[in-house]
Write an enzyme that holds these catalytic residues in place. Structure first.
Site, PDB file in Angstrom:
ATOM      1  N   GLY A  76       0.821  -1.204   0.000  1.00 27.60           N
ATOM      2  CA  GLY A  76       0.000   0.000   0.000  1.00 27.60           C
ATOM      3  C   GLY A  76       0.850   1.246   0.000  1.00 27.60           C
ATOM      4  N   ASP A  77       0.202   2.367  -0.304  1.00 29.53           N
ATOM      5  CA  ASP A  77       0.874   3.645  -0.250  1.00 29.53           C
ATOM      6  C   ASP A  77      -0.155   4.725   0.060  1.00 29.53           C
ATOM      7  OD1 ASP A  77       3.632   4.837  -0.785  1.00 29.53           O
ATOM      8  OD2 ASP A  77       2.291   6.225  -1.819  1.00 29.53           O
ATOM      9  N   THR A  78       0.289   5.761   0.731  1.00 33.64           N
ATOM     10  CA  THR A  78      -0.583   6.890   1.062  1.00 33.64           C
ATOM     11  C   THR A  78       0.138   8.182   0.698  1.00 33.64           C
ATOM     12  OG1 THR A  78      -1.621   5.688   2.876  1.00 33.64           O
ATOM     13  CG2 THR A  78      -1.817   8.081   2.931  1.00 33.64           C
ATOM     14  N   SER A 113      -3.693   3.813  -1.505  1.00 33.38           N
ATOM     15  CA  SER A 113      -3.834   2.760  -2.513  1.00 33.38           C
ATOM     16  C   SER A 113      -3.413   1.424  -1.913  1.00 33.38           C
ATOM     17  CB  SER A 113      -2.952   3.070  -3.720  1.00 33.38           C
ATOM     18  OG  SER A 113      -1.596   3.130  -3.303  1.00 33.38           O
TER      19      SER A 113
END
Length: 193
Positions: A76-78, A113
């Protein structure tokens, strides 16, 4: 329900984030943590959600040949976006201060994401939440940085921490997306996956 559906699968979380780890525990999922260093560099022409999706997929690609048939990888990534500019994690106190000053008294978007990857397929998705910050004083910003060291957080803040409690006036969207994972979407996508 999700645990039973995934009984024959092994979940692998590629994240050192204690928040993402807690979300999987809260979903009652057994998982293993596997980490690989990935340089989070993206093409300059990407904007907003494209950046978050690209980085989640980039992190998953690092495990391309390391997954067993029964494993599902979660990466994931933010990112925080303001004025069409993506704010990543601050490198130091000066950068954290500048980011929080920029967010002060304004509205921004947080985009988280997720990439699900197995040996057969890859699914990537994201969620977006709008966050409204009050005007923050320089004393509040200094206090927060000194006491919470937000150098591992996009946009230099964690909504669940002191600054979120005193500074966030309202949000439109999922609180969990701002914390780093759209759990409602993750649940649905894992059921489908």
């Amino acid at each position: 329900m999700l645990k039973e559906k995934l009984a024959s699968k092994k979940i692998v979380l590629a994240s050192a984030s204690p928040r993402r780890q807690q979300f999987l525990k809260d979903l009652n999922l057994a998982f293993e943590i596997r980490l690989k260093p990935v340089e989070e560099i993206y093409p300059n022409d990407l904007k907003g959600s494209e950046i978050a999706l690209f980085l989640a997929e980039l992190k998953a690609k690092a495990f391309e040949n390391d997954l067993a048939d029964h494993e599902i990888l979660i990466t994931g990534d933010t990112i925080v976006c303001i004025d069409n500019q993506a704010l990543g994690k601050p490198k130091d106190k000066a950068e954290a201060t500048a980011m929080l000053q920029n967010l002060s008294g304004r509205t921004h978007e947080v985009i988280s994401s997720v990439c699900l990857k197995s040996t057969e397929k890859t699914t990537t998705f994201y969620d977006k939440t709008t966050v409204y910050f009050k005007e923050l004083s320089s004393e509040e910003i200094d206090y927060y940085i000194k006491n919470h060291q937000p150098f591992d957080k996009a946009g230099a803040y964690g909504i669940q921490e002191w600054i979120g409690q005193i500074g966030v006036q309202k949000i439109e969207g999922s609180y969990f997306t701002v914390m780093g994972m759209p759990v409602h979407l993750l649940y649905d996508e894992l059921l489908k996956f």
